[in-house]
Design a protein around this motif. Structure first.
Motif, PDB file in Angstrom:
ATOM      1  N   THR A  18      49.233  35.459  35.616  1.00 34.78           N
ATOM      2  CA  THR A  18      47.682  35.714  36.319  1.00 34.78           C
ATOM      3  C   THR A  18      46.966  34.494  35.534  1.00 34.78           C
ATOM      4  O   THR A  18      46.019  34.612  34.856  1.00 34.78           O
ATOM      5  CB  THR A  18      47.087  36.902  35.221  1.00 34.78           C
ATOM      6  OG1 THR A  18      47.338  36.946  34.071  1.00 34.78           O
ATOM      7  CG2 THR A  18      47.729  38.256  36.142  1.00 34.78           C
TER       8      THR A  18
ATOM      9  N   ASN B 256      50.030  38.762  44.094  1.00 33.07           N
ATOM     10  CA  ASN B 256      48.932  39.408  45.053  1.00 33.07           C
ATOM     11  C   ASN B 256      48.004  38.197  45.280  1.00 33.07           C
ATOM     12  O   ASN B 256      46.672  38.643  45.608  1.00 33.07           O
ATOM     13  CB  ASN B 256      48.332  40.744  44.319  1.00 33.07           C
ATOM     14  CG  ASN B 256      47.613  41.633  45.376  1.00 33.07           C
ATOM     15  OD1 ASN B 256      48.247  41.414  46.780  1.00 33.07           O
ATOM     16  ND2 ASN B 256      46.620  42.398  45.109  1.00 33.07           N
TER      17      ASN B 256
ATOM     18  N   ASP C 220      48.475  47.045  44.613  1.00 28.77           N
ATOM     19  CA  ASP C 220      49.737  46.668  44.087  1.00 28.77           C
ATOM     20  C   ASP C 220      50.214  47.715  42.818  1.00 28.77           C
ATOM     21  O   ASP C 220      49.320  47.460  41.733  1.00 28.77           O
ATOM     22  CB  ASP C 220      49.211  45.139  43.582  1.00 28.77           C
ATOM     23  CG  ASP C 220      50.364  44.887  42.468  1.00 28.77           C
ATOM     24  OD1 ASP C 220      51.296  45.431  42.069  1.00 28.77           O
ATOM     25  OD2 ASP C 220      50.652  43.535  42.198  1.00 28.77           O
TER      26      ASP C 220
ATOM     27  N   THR D 252      44.989  45.296  42.728  1.00 28.19           N
ATOM     28  CA  THR D 252      46.190  45.834  41.632  1.00 28.19           C
ATOM     29  C   THR D 252      45.480  46.982  41.273  1.00 28.19           C
ATOM     30  O   THR D 252      44.386  47.193  40.835  1.00 28.19           O
ATOM     31  CB  THR D 252      46.439  44.969  40.484  1.00 28.19           C
ATOM     32  OG1 THR D 252      47.495  45.374  39.703  1.00 28.19           O
ATOM     33  CG2 THR D 252      45.421  44.608  39.570  1.00 28.19           C
TER      34      THR D 252
ATOM     35  N   ILE E 262      40.530  39.951  47.136  1.00 28.00           N
ATOM     36  CA  ILE E 262      41.181  40.247  46.112  1.00 28.00           C
ATOM     37  C   ILE E 262      40.516  40.360  44.986  1.00 28.00           C
ATOM     38  O   ILE E 262      39.179  40.425  45.071  1.00 28.00           O
ATOM     39  CB  ILE E 262      42.563  39.267  46.038  1.00 28.00           C
ATOM     40  CG1 ILE E 262      41.860  37.843  45.781  1.00 28.00           C
ATOM     41  CG2 ILE E 262      43.161  39.250  47.165  1.00 28.00           C
ATOM     42  CD1 ILE E 262      42.993  36.951  45.388  1.00 28.00           C
TER      43      ILE E 262
ATOM     44  N   GLU F  54      44.086  39.331  39.672  1.00 27.87           N
ATOM     45  CA  GLU F  54      45.524  39.815  40.217  1.00 27.87           C
ATOM     46  C   GLU F  54      46.636  38.958  39.833  1.00 27.87           C
ATOM     47  O   GLU F  54      46.384  37.798  39.279  1.00 27.87           O
ATOM     48  CB  GLU F  54      45.445  39.433  41.826  1.00 27.87           C
ATOM     49  CG  GLU F  54      44.518  40.397  42.533  1.00 27.87           C
ATOM     50  CD  GLU F  54      44.607  41.768  42.382  1.00 27.87           C
ATOM     51  OE1 GLU F  54      45.691  42.299  42.288  1.00 27.87           O
ATOM     52  OE2 GLU F  54      43.584  42.238  42.211  1.00 27.87           O
TER      53      GLU F  54
END
Ligand code: C6P
Length: 414
Positions: free
Chosen positions: A373, A134, A208, A179, A126, A130
């Motif tokens: 976030t 996510n 995302d 994302t 990731i 994110e």
């Protein structure tokens, strides 16, 4: 004072504003300036009317009744699915799964893909920008399978460190989840390049799209995304409906997420066999009005034109950025070259929450805080930001009101 840039010649954006009844209301005795569309967009009358019409004329459960009303509801619901299919250019209608929103879509993939394909030692890649939606679903499945999370770092401008991405992508990586657009900074990530690189190593990619879909043309086949997830309420549609697009080849290999009615072929106490796509992933009564309302939102966006929306919002972003930077002590978090219409900022010597409260007193609605976030806030070593996000119904006057309110906050708080 800057002159407002001329608006798009083909679309009259001043008229578009008239389509959103809520924008006529006032807050704290002042005409409301709504700058929190990244949290949830406002709805045009066309969408509100379709929802009313559905409940007044067509309301019935779907896929169940032989009677006319149920068939009409089913037709309207499935027409919503076809509109989404065309909107994102999915190859097949059954690759479009109705979910409650981005959060549920990612949880579905993390759980279902994870149970099928992840094991101890595997890695989920990731990034540091994110949204919690996510991150947390992947942590949950990592905890269950013994897989672990790896994180692509973010630069000072709020862009992905692509060299780090290259070195983090290797044979242990089993999925990349990223994302498309950062909700906090507006950064537009190079997802096509990332998908291409991941695919060279046979690794699937989930995007995302919560913050991308309201602002730009999305073609899932052109991107070659394996999964693309978004929420209806951020793209002028109702709350409670969202989309998980998944390539047929993955969805067919994944076990169901929820069990219940509608997702089965046969049930005995010994064994259940599952329905084909998309129903395998749509247990229970779906959000029928939501799907129909989302279809109406898509019609609305198509009528305005996604290119025109993107170009107009870009003008708002440029104007807003320039005006904000004229305020002494403003620090913008997220200065990527490729940005969607979000300005996240800090005002030196003040707390974002205090600034947000003063803005509210002046009728200006912004979001303050960590924007779900927290790891990104940690990366920038800040407690949060004030975030103004623009949509097609905002105008240059809204930005002037924002700037005026921030200036007032600066005099009051410092
Ligand atoms: N971001 C914001 O103010 P849901 O809540 O499921 O519709 O969307 C979750 C989500 C997932 N990914 C991204 C990039 C998002 O921005 C969001 C929602 C809102 O930024 C509410 S926290």
């Amino acid at each position: 004072m800057l002159n407002s840039p001329s608006q798009s010649q083909t679309v009259d954006f001043a008229k578009i504003r008239e389509d959103f009844p809520i924008l006529h209301r006032s807050v704290k005795g002042k005409p409301m300036v709504f700058l929190d569309s990244a949290a949830s967009s406002q709805k045009p009358k066309a969408v509100i009317d379709v929802l009313n019409q559905y409940y007044e004329n067509t309301n019935a459960n779907v896929h169940r009744g032989v009677y006319q009303l149920s068939q009409e509801a089913t037709d309207a619901f499935e027409a919503g699915r076809r509109k989404v299919q065309a909107f994102i250019n999915a190859r097949h209608e059954h690759e479009v799964i109705f979910v409650r929103g981005t959060t549920e879509g990612i949880n579905l993939v993390a759980s279902s893909f994870g149970r099928q394909f992840l094991q101890a030692g595997d890695e989920i890649l990731i990034s540091a920008m994110e949204h919690h939606s996510n991150i947390v679903p992947w942590q949950l499945i990592a905890g269950q399978t013994g897989a672990s999370l790896r994180v692509i770092p973010v630069s000072d401008t709020g862009e992905l460190d692509m060299e780090a991405f290259d070195s983090l992508l290797h044979e242990r990586t089993k999925i990349v989840a990223l994302t498309h657009v950062s909700n906090t900074m507006g950064t537009i990530n190079p997802v096509k390049t990332i998908i291409g690189k991941a695919h060279q190593k046979g690794i699937p990619v989930l995007i995302d799209g919560a913050q991308a879909i309201p602002h730009m043309e999305i073609d899932v086949q052109e991107l070659d995304a394996d999964f693309y997830v978004f929420s209806g309420h951020k793209m002028l549609g109702p709350t409670g409906i969202g989309i998980l697009y998944g390539k047929e080849k993955w969805l067919n290999q994944m076990p169901p997420y929820h069990g219940g009615g509608e997702m089965i072929k046969t049930v005995t106490f010994a064994e259940t066999t599952y329905a084909d796509l998309p129903h395998k992933f749509e247990a229970g009564t779906p959000d029928i009005s939501g799907a129909i309302g989302l279809g109406a939102a898509i019609d609305y966006i198509n009528a305005v034109g996604r290119d025109a929306i993107a170009a107009y919002e870009h003008q708002l972003l440029e104007y807003g950025t320039q005006k904000m930077l004229e305020i002494p002590g403003i620090r913008i978090i997220g200065t990527a070259e490729n940005k969607a219409s979000v300005i996240s900022f800090l005002l030196e010597g003040t707390h974002p929450f205090d600034v947000g409260t003063i803005l509210d007193q002046m009728g200006v609605a912004v979001r303050t805080g960590h924007h779900c976030t927290q790891p990104l806030m940690e990366r920038f070593e800040i407690p949060g930001t004030v975030r103004a996000s623009f949509a097609l119904y905002n105008n240059f006057e809204d930005i002037d009101r924002l700037v005026e309110a921030v200036q007032k906050a600066a005099t009051m708080l410092r």
